[in-house]
Design an enzyme around this catalytic site. Structure first.
Site, PDB file in Angstrom:
ATOM      1  N   TYR A 111      -1.498  -1.171  10.898  1.00 41.68           N
ATOM      2  CA  TYR A 111      -1.853  -1.283   9.136  1.00 41.68           C
ATOM      3  C   TYR A 111      -0.653  -0.852   8.565  1.00 41.68           C
ATOM      4  O   TYR A 111      -0.043  -1.398   7.438  1.00 41.68           O
ATOM      5  CB  TYR A 111      -3.231  -1.043   8.913  1.00 41.68           C
ATOM      6  CG  TYR A 111      -3.486  -1.041   7.290  1.00 41.68           C
ATOM      7  CD1 TYR A 111      -3.582  -2.283   6.856  1.00 41.68           C
ATOM      8  CD2 TYR A 111      -3.094   0.172   6.521  1.00 41.68           C
ATOM      9  CE1 TYR A 111      -3.898  -2.247   5.433  1.00 41.68           C
ATOM     10  CE2 TYR A 111      -3.437  -0.038   5.262  1.00 41.68           C
ATOM     11  CZ  TYR A 111      -3.577  -1.091   4.652  1.00 41.68           C
ATOM     12  OH  TYR A 111      -3.932  -1.203   3.288  1.00 41.68           O
ATOM     13  N   SER A 114       0.715  -1.153   0.053  1.00 42.19           N
ATOM     14  CA  SER A 114      -0.015  -0.112  -0.176  1.00 42.19           C
ATOM     15  C   SER A 114       0.873   1.274  -0.077  1.00 42.19           C
ATOM     16  O   SER A 114       2.048   1.292   0.504  1.00 42.19           O
ATOM     17  CB  SER A 114      -0.768  -0.015   1.175  1.00 42.19           C
ATOM     18  OG  SER A 114      -1.467   1.285   1.371  1.00 42.19           O
TER      19      SER A 114
END
Length: 259
Positions: A152, A139
């Site tokens: 995360y 990401s």
């Protein structure tokens, strides 16, 4: 000759579904894994109806410690081995790390880090033998710290670092290795994370279908990293011009606006 397949994790929704469609459209036989059997079966039937061989469906919870064993056993039972591995499964939760449920956050590590690492290493010999490819889904979050989604963001930093290192190790053995780093993508991820998407910058958003297309082309071209969309491509470059403390404070403010 042993039949070769592409394994895609997290194939029941979002980018995973679109990756399955793209790989299938390019002639790959698939093995799909996720928790939701009904969605996997529906996707497998959809892809088979388009003329390809029906994908192998492996229902598995990647948070479980034996997930790698479960997947390997299912593939062995089908008499297939991998030529491509797509570690797409991942999730996050919004909120201060010290206030969120600890077990849930450790589940993020299990899926985003442990199982991704397990599968990458477990099937590396098959990828080498078949001169295949490894696509790990990171990401743009992995390029910066993420207060409000600390675990995360950290897990995606690991994915980027691990994948780039594997690329250096596997390149001499004929394996393509690519990390996919999308920005905000309208999928079920936001709902599960508890994140409001109304504050996401429109210029950074790319559809799951477009992300999957760029990811496939990037892997086949043996790109080190794929950052879908012009806005996302600028982010790692722009971060070089700001002090880490500034980035930390800005990210913290942005995250709190999203909730």
């Amino acid at each position: 000759m042993t039949e070769r397949v592409t394994l895609i994790t997290g194939a029941s929704a979002g980018i995973g579904v679109e990756l399955a469609r793209v790989f299938a459209a390019n002639g790959h036989r698939l093995a799909l894994t996720a928790r939701r059997a009904d969605r996997l079966e529906a996707l497998a039937s959809e892809l088979a109806a388009k003329g390809g061989k029906k994908p192998i469906v492996i229902v598995c919870d990647l948070e479980q410690a034996d997930a790698g064993e479960t997947i390997a056993a299912a593939l062995a039972a089908e008499g297939v081995e991998l030529d491509h591995l797509v570690n797409n499964a991942g999730f996050g939760v919004f909120g201060d790390a010290i206030e969120r449920d600890r077990a849930e956050q450790l589940g993020i590590v299990d899926v985003n880090v442990r199982t991704l690492t397990d599968l990458s290493l477990r099937f590396a010999d098959q990828l080498i033998r078949n001169k295949g490819g490894l696509l790990n889904v990171g990401s743009v979050a992995g390029f910066l710290p993420g207060p409000g989604m600390a675990v995360y963001y950290a897990s995606k930093a690991y994915v980027i670092s691990f994948t780039e290192a594997l690329r250096a190790e596997l390149a001499p053995r004929g394996v393509r290795v690519t990390v996919l780093c999308p920005g905000p993508v309208p999928t079920e991820f936001q709902a599960r994370a508890g994140v409001g998407s109304q504050h996401d910058t429109a210029a950074l958003k790319v559809s799951a279908a477009d992300v999957a297309q760029e990811a496939y082309r990037g892997l086949m071209a043996n790109k080190r990293a794929v950052l879908p969309g012009l806005g996302i491509k600028i982010v790692p470059f722009a971060l070089r011009f700001f002090p880490r403390g500034f980035i930390l404070a800005a990210t913290s403010r942005f995250q709190r606006r999203r909730h």
